[in-house]
Write a protein that holds these residues in place. Structure first.
Motif, short mmCIF file in Angstrom:
data_model
loop_
_atom_site.label_atom_id
_atom_site.label_comp_id
_atom_site.label_asym_id
_atom_site.label_seq_id
_atom_site.Cartn_x
_atom_site.Cartn_y
_atom_site.Cartn_z
N LEU A 1 31.71 45.13 37.50
CA LEU A 1 32.46 43.49 36.85
C LEU A 1 33.88 44.06 36.79
O LEU A 1 34.50 43.00 36.92
CB LEU A 1 31.47 43.54 35.55
N VAL B 1 36.24 42.87 39.28
CA VAL B 1 36.47 41.40 39.61
C VAL B 1 37.67 41.14 39.12
O VAL B 1 37.88 40.97 37.86
CB VAL B 1 35.02 40.69 39.36
N LEU C 1 38.00 39.09 35.49
CA LEU C 1 36.85 39.11 34.70
C LEU C 1 37.18 39.87 33.40
O LEU C 1 37.78 40.90 33.35
CB LEU C 1 35.56 39.82 35.47
N LEU D 1 35.04 34.70 33.43
CA LEU D 1 35.78 34.82 34.66
C LEU D 1 36.93 33.75 34.49
O LEU D 1 36.74 32.51 34.34
CB LEU D 1 35.01 34.77 35.76
N GLY E 1 28.07 42.19 41.94
CA GLY E 1 29.45 42.41 42.40
C GLY E 1 29.87 41.73 43.54
O GLY E 1 30.84 40.80 43.50
N ARG E 2 29.17 41.63 44.50
CA ARG E 2 29.28 40.79 45.77
C ARG E 2 29.57 39.36 45.47
O ARG E 2 30.42 38.71 45.89
CB ARG E 2 28.23 41.07 47.00
N LEU F 1 30.03 38.04 42.87
CA LEU F 1 31.17 37.63 42.08
C LEU F 1 32.29 37.39 42.56
O LEU F 1 33.28 36.74 42.28
CB LEU F 1 31.15 38.47 40.73
N HIS F 2 32.61 38.45 43.51
CA HIS F 2 33.89 38.57 44.41
C HIS F 2 33.75 36.98 45.24
O HIS F 2 34.66 36.18 45.51
CB HIS F 2 33.88 39.63 45.31
N ARG G 1 34.67 34.29 43.01
CA ARG G 1 36.08 34.37 42.77
C ARG G 1 36.85 33.56 43.79
O ARG G 1 37.79 32.95 43.81
CB ARG G 1 36.44 35.81 42.62
N LYS G 2 36.44 33.78 45.11
CA LYS G 2 37.01 33.27 46.24
C LYS G 2 36.86 31.71 46.32
O LYS G 2 37.84 30.92 46.58
CB LYS G 2 36.38 33.71 47.47
#
Ligand code: PMP
Length: 405
Positions: free
Chosen positions: A315, A318, A321, A338, A394-395, A397-398, A401-402
């Motif tokens: 986390l 990211v 975050l 976030l 994790g994937r 949340l990335h 984010r994008k």
């Protein structure tokens, strides 16, 4: 002592499905865990073979139903380390258990008496006392926390005074994961002659509870968070204390004798269980308690600590975050915000990738206000989660984010 995750996950049918075209990654365990096969099967056996009402029947099915239900009470007593199954009162859940204490013990409180809670309570350990404040003029005292979400124990102890009638605290915070020093709290309260209620809704799924060793007077938890059914929960009450409490709801099963001249009441726990209980729920909960004890809380705690460490690292990698709840002693609960991403959007975008988290105030609005955030997204781990689940979060949340920039 390590867990065989393939064997464990095979015990949870709901984990093996796709959501939105992706394998389900279930990280909403603090709200409700999945149900284990042992619990599902115990309920099915009851419904298919033993379904009948309890206690009053002389026929075979009624006797089977009664013994299965009372076996459930024994299983729960062992799960909690209670000295006797007479100390186990079945309720609909943690919320009803706390309301039961407010509606019985609370009836002896008078204007100006105090109930002491903390700033990180779930609404179910706030609102029943506020209702009592309205009815009886009691005062709600709130022990402060710091910005990490750590309870100020000295301040809590300092708030115990001559008018304190009950200390009612959450053992583990559902929003922050903070594990409170409940043994010290019980000791300090008892030094002042004050009983203690522990809200164990988020502790019972993660650690071995021993109410006798803790010495707490009341302990509440919910079946649906310990791999059991919904609609069933427990109030443990110390035998001597339960014996002194007046009835709560009136009806069948809680009486000794009824006449229009006057009614006498059953001994605990029956005194607090008016009406036909959630028989199948009790049976399913008993099976879930036995299942968890069989897996073993040492191994559960060790694996969940590894998941928490890994998730915290994932986390923090990211961009933008921020973790909410950074107490040194935490259960496997990760709340976060976030930058530029409303919590509800995070939840929806993760769901599109098969990852189930919760977003919102988690029924802890005063806590959110204290921490200055309107809502968080929360990933909460159970012992059946894997490191692949952590990576999927994790994937996911990335990607969020994008998408949100
Ligand atoms: N207390 C805590 C700490 C909880 O996490 C919850 C459930 N989110 C509750 C109480 C209420 O439990 P239930 O809804 O099962 O009554």
């Amino acid at each position: 002592m390590s867990l065989d995750l393939a064997v464990i996950r095979a015990q949870f049918p709901a984990l093996h499905q796709q959501v939105n075209g992706e394998p389900l990654v279930y990280l909403d365990n603090a709200a409700s865990s999945q149900v284990c096969r042992a619990s599902i099967e115990a309920v099915r056996t009851f419904e298919e073979q033993d379904k009948s009402n309890v206690h009053r029947g002389v026929h075979t099915l009624a006797q089977r139903a009664t013994s299965a239900m009372e076996a459930g009470r024994e299983q729960v007593a062992r799960f909690l380390g209670a000295r006797s199954s007479d100390e186990i009162v079945f309720t609909r859940g943690t919320t009803e258990a706390i309301n039961l204490v407010a509606g019985t013990l609370g009836q002896s409180f008078v204007e100006g008496d105090e109930v002491l809670i903390t700033h990180m309570e779930h609404h179910s350990n706030i609102v029943p006392w506020q209702l009592l404040a309205r009815q009886r003029g009691i005062v709600l005292k709130v022990a402060p926390i710091d910005d990490r979400g750590v309870l100020d124990l000295a301040a809590l102890v300092g708030l115990i005074g001559p008018r304190t009638r009950l200390v009612s605290v959450v053992q583990t915070s559902n929003t922050l994961g903070t594990r409170n020093p409940v043994a010290e709290i019980v000791r300090a309260a008892h030094d002042a002659g004050v009983p203690v209620l522990l809200d164990g809704a988020q502790a019972a799924p993660h650690e071995a509870v021993d109410v006798a060793a803790l010495g707490c007077d009341f302990y509440a938890f919910s079946g649906h968070k310990v791999c059991g059914p919904t609609g069933i929960g427990v109030l443990y009450g110390r035998r001597e204390l339960l014996a002194e409490l007046p009835p709560w709801q009136g009806g069948g099963d809680m009486i000794e004798r009824v006449s229009f001249q006057g009614t006498t009441f059953a001994e605990p726990p029956a005194r607090f269980e008016a009406g036909t209980p959630n028989i199948s729920g009790i049976i399913g909960l008993g099976a879930a308690c036995d299942y968890l004890r069989g897996v073993g809380f040492d191994a559960i705690a060790q694996w969940e600590a590894e998941l928490l460490d890994a998730a915290t690292q994932v986390l923090q990698a990211v961009p933008g975050l921020r973790m909410i709840g950074t107490a040194p002693d935490k259960a496997s609960v990760c709340s976060f915000v976030l930058e530029g991403a409303p919590a509800a959007d995070i939840g929806t975008l993760l769901d599109m990738q098969g990852v189930a988290v919760r977003a919102g105030h988690h029924c802890t609005e005063p806590l959110m206000e204290r921490l200055g955030v309107p809502a968080t997204a929360r990933a909460s781990f159970a012992f059946y989660n894997t490191m692949d689940d952590v990576e999927a979060l994790g994937r996911g949340l990335h990607k969020v984010r994008k998408i949100l920039g």
